[in-house]
Scaffold this motif. Sequence first.
Motif, PDB file in Angstrom:
ATOM      1  N   UNK A   1      38.399  41.751  26.051  1.00 37.20           N
ATOM      2  CA  UNK A   1      39.702  42.540  25.159  1.00 37.20           C
ATOM      3  C   UNK A   1      40.505  41.929  26.813  1.00 37.20           C
ATOM      4  N   UNK A   2      41.761  41.645  26.633  1.00 41.58           N
ATOM      5  CA  UNK A   2      43.021  41.646  27.606  1.00 41.58           C
ATOM      6  C   UNK A   2      44.611  41.410  27.898  1.00 41.58           C
ATOM      7  N   UNK A   3      45.561  42.065  28.660  1.00 41.57           N
ATOM      8  CA  UNK A   3      46.824  42.605  28.919  1.00 41.57           C
ATOM      9  C   UNK A   3      47.025  40.923  29.699  1.00 41.57           C
ATOM     10  N   UNK A   4      48.069  41.289  29.975  1.00 41.63           N
ATOM     11  CA  UNK A   4      48.631  40.460  31.179  1.00 41.63           C
ATOM     12  C   UNK A   4      48.197  40.359  32.014  1.00 41.63           C
ATOM     13  N   UNK A   5      47.771  41.431  32.776  1.00 39.28           N
ATOM     14  CA  UNK A   5      47.203  42.113  33.811  1.00 39.28           C
ATOM     15  C   UNK A   5      45.408  42.521  33.808  1.00 39.28           C
ATOM     16  N   UNK A   6      44.904  42.988  33.003  1.00 35.65           N
ATOM     17  CA  UNK A   6      43.381  43.097  32.686  1.00 35.65           C
ATOM     18  C   UNK A   6      42.492  42.596  31.921  1.00 35.65           C
ATOM     19  N   UNK A   7      41.656  42.529  32.275  1.00 36.30           N
ATOM     20  CA  UNK A   7      40.149  42.241  31.250  1.00 36.30           C
ATOM     21  C   UNK A   7      39.474  43.444  30.926  1.00 36.30           C
ATOM     22  N   UNK A   8      39.006  43.503  30.162  1.00 32.84           N
ATOM     23  CA  UNK A   8      37.637  44.459  29.651  1.00 32.84           C
ATOM     24  C   UNK A   8      36.222  43.633  28.867  1.00 32.84           C
ATOM     25  N   UNK A   9      35.450  44.096  29.228  1.00 36.10           N
ATOM     26  CA  UNK A   9      33.933  42.706  28.547  1.00 36.10           C
ATOM     27  C   UNK A   9      33.130  43.814  28.258  1.00 36.10           C
ATOM     28  N   UNK A  10      32.958  44.213  27.264  1.00 35.78           N
ATOM     29  CA  UNK A  10      31.392  44.136  27.049  1.00 35.78           C
ATOM     30  C   UNK A  10      30.205  44.007  26.160  1.00 35.78           C
ATOM     31  N   UNK A  11      29.045  44.337  26.932  1.00 37.57           N
ATOM     32  CA  UNK A  11      27.936  44.334  26.015  1.00 37.57           C
ATOM     33  C   UNK A  11      27.543  45.487  24.686  1.00 37.57           C
ATOM     34  N   UNK A  12      27.702  45.220  22.924  1.00 37.51           N
ATOM     35  CA  UNK A  12      27.188  45.569  22.373  1.00 37.51           C
ATOM     36  C   UNK A  12      25.425  46.634  22.293  1.00 37.51           C
ATOM     37  N   UNK A  13      24.732  45.522  23.090  1.00 38.31           N
ATOM     38  CA  UNK A  13      23.351  46.133  23.389  1.00 38.31           C
ATOM     39  C   UNK A  13      22.118  45.558  24.304  1.00 38.31           C
ATOM     40  N   UNK A  14      21.425  45.872  23.849  1.00 37.89           N
ATOM     41  CA  UNK A  14      20.276  45.272  25.121  1.00 37.89           C
ATOM     42  C   UNK A  14      20.179  43.879  24.703  1.00 37.89           C
ATOM     43  N   UNK A  15      19.810  43.165  23.864  1.00 37.84           N
ATOM     44  CA  UNK A  15      20.048  42.766  23.311  1.00 37.84           C
ATOM     45  C   UNK A  15      21.489  41.016  24.294  1.00 37.84           C
ATOM     46  N   UNK A  16      22.627  42.068  24.218  1.00 39.96           N
ATOM     47  CA  UNK A  16      23.389  41.512  24.982  1.00 39.96           C
ATOM     48  C   UNK A  16      23.505  41.356  26.503  1.00 39.96           C
ATOM     49  N   UNK A  17      23.297  42.430  26.876  1.00 35.80           N
ATOM     50  CA  UNK A  17      23.559  42.541  28.593  1.00 35.80           C
ATOM     51  C   UNK A  17      23.272  41.028  29.009  1.00 35.80           C
ATOM     52  N   UNK A  18      23.711  40.573  30.352  1.00 40.93           N
ATOM     53  CA  UNK A  18      24.086  39.696  30.950  1.00 40.93           C
ATOM     54  C   UNK A  18      23.009  39.914  32.143  1.00 40.93           C
ATOM     55  N   UNK A  19      21.445  38.803  32.605  1.00 38.74           N
ATOM     56  CA  UNK A  19      20.258  39.412  33.579  1.00 38.74           C
ATOM     57  C   UNK A  19      21.213  38.598  35.009  1.00 38.74           C
ATOM     58  N   UNK A  20      20.400  39.544  35.995  1.00 39.25           N
ATOM     59  CA  UNK A  20      20.832  39.078  37.246  1.00 39.25           C
ATOM     60  C   UNK A  20      20.812  37.167  37.410  1.00 39.25           C
ATOM     61  N   UNK A  21      21.997  37.212  38.105  1.00 41.31           N
ATOM     62  CA  UNK A  21      22.380  35.385  38.302  1.00 41.31           C
ATOM     63  C   UNK A  21      22.504  35.608  39.992  1.00 41.31           C
ATOM     64  N   UNK A  22      21.573  35.172  40.664  1.00 44.67           N
ATOM     65  CA  UNK A  22      21.295  34.703  42.091  1.00 44.67           C
ATOM     66  C   UNK A  22      22.260  33.596  42.830  1.00 44.67           C
ATOM     67  N   UNK A  23      22.749  32.619  42.020  1.00 50.54           N
ATOM     68  CA  UNK A  23      23.794  31.984  42.090  1.00 50.54           C
ATOM     69  C   UNK A  23      24.743  32.022  41.255  1.00 50.54           C
ATOM     70  N   UNK A  24      26.137  31.909  42.574  1.00 53.92           N
ATOM     71  CA  UNK A  24      27.513  32.385  41.431  1.00 53.92           C
ATOM     72  C   UNK A  24      27.219  31.460  39.895  1.00 53.92           C
ATOM     73  N   UNK A  25      27.869  31.955  38.940  1.00 56.08           N
ATOM     74  CA  UNK A  25      28.166  31.308  37.528  1.00 56.08           C
ATOM     75  C   UNK A  25      28.840  31.759  37.145  1.00 56.08           C
TER      76      UNK A  25
END
Length: 162
Positions: free
Chosen positions: A78-102
């Motif tokens: 979700x977002x407004x003109x100023x803010x971004x909000x994001x979230x995972x729904x569960x374990x399968x949607x978590x973002x794993x570590x990203x050692x390089x900028x992604x």
Amino acid sequence: MKSWIASALVCLLALATAAHANNTVSFGNIEFDGTIGTVEVLWATDDVILAGIQFELSGASITEVGGGLLATYDWSVAYTEEMVLGYAFGIGTYIPPQPEPTVLLEIEFEAVDGAELSFQNVIFADNLAEQVELDATDTIIIDACQGDLDGDGTTNVNDLLA
């Protein structure tokens, strides 16, 4: 005396590890035509499993948000003109570590030429719902004069004449 030195070294090592900012949010590629633009938001970490993000974008009005890891892992955004909000729904949607900028996400925005983009009030949460210590100090000044004005894929004398 030896135990005092050992304790001091352990404390210093713990502080150095805690102060090490291996978790970073930064800006990636940017395109800007003088009014409307897009910018990539990059995420890098050696060990954080990401479950939620929130930040404000200073210097521009957000008009659209999408893509990147948030789309790949099917996050709610979700977002407004100023803010971004994001979230995972569960374990399968978590973002794993990203050692390089992604690319975490891409933001479409409106701004004036010469505006400075920066992150404000940044909160990232891990899979245990704990706030992640991170470096979000990156700033960029957006400039409509990007070089390749004639769109031929190179910056040369023709661009200068344009």
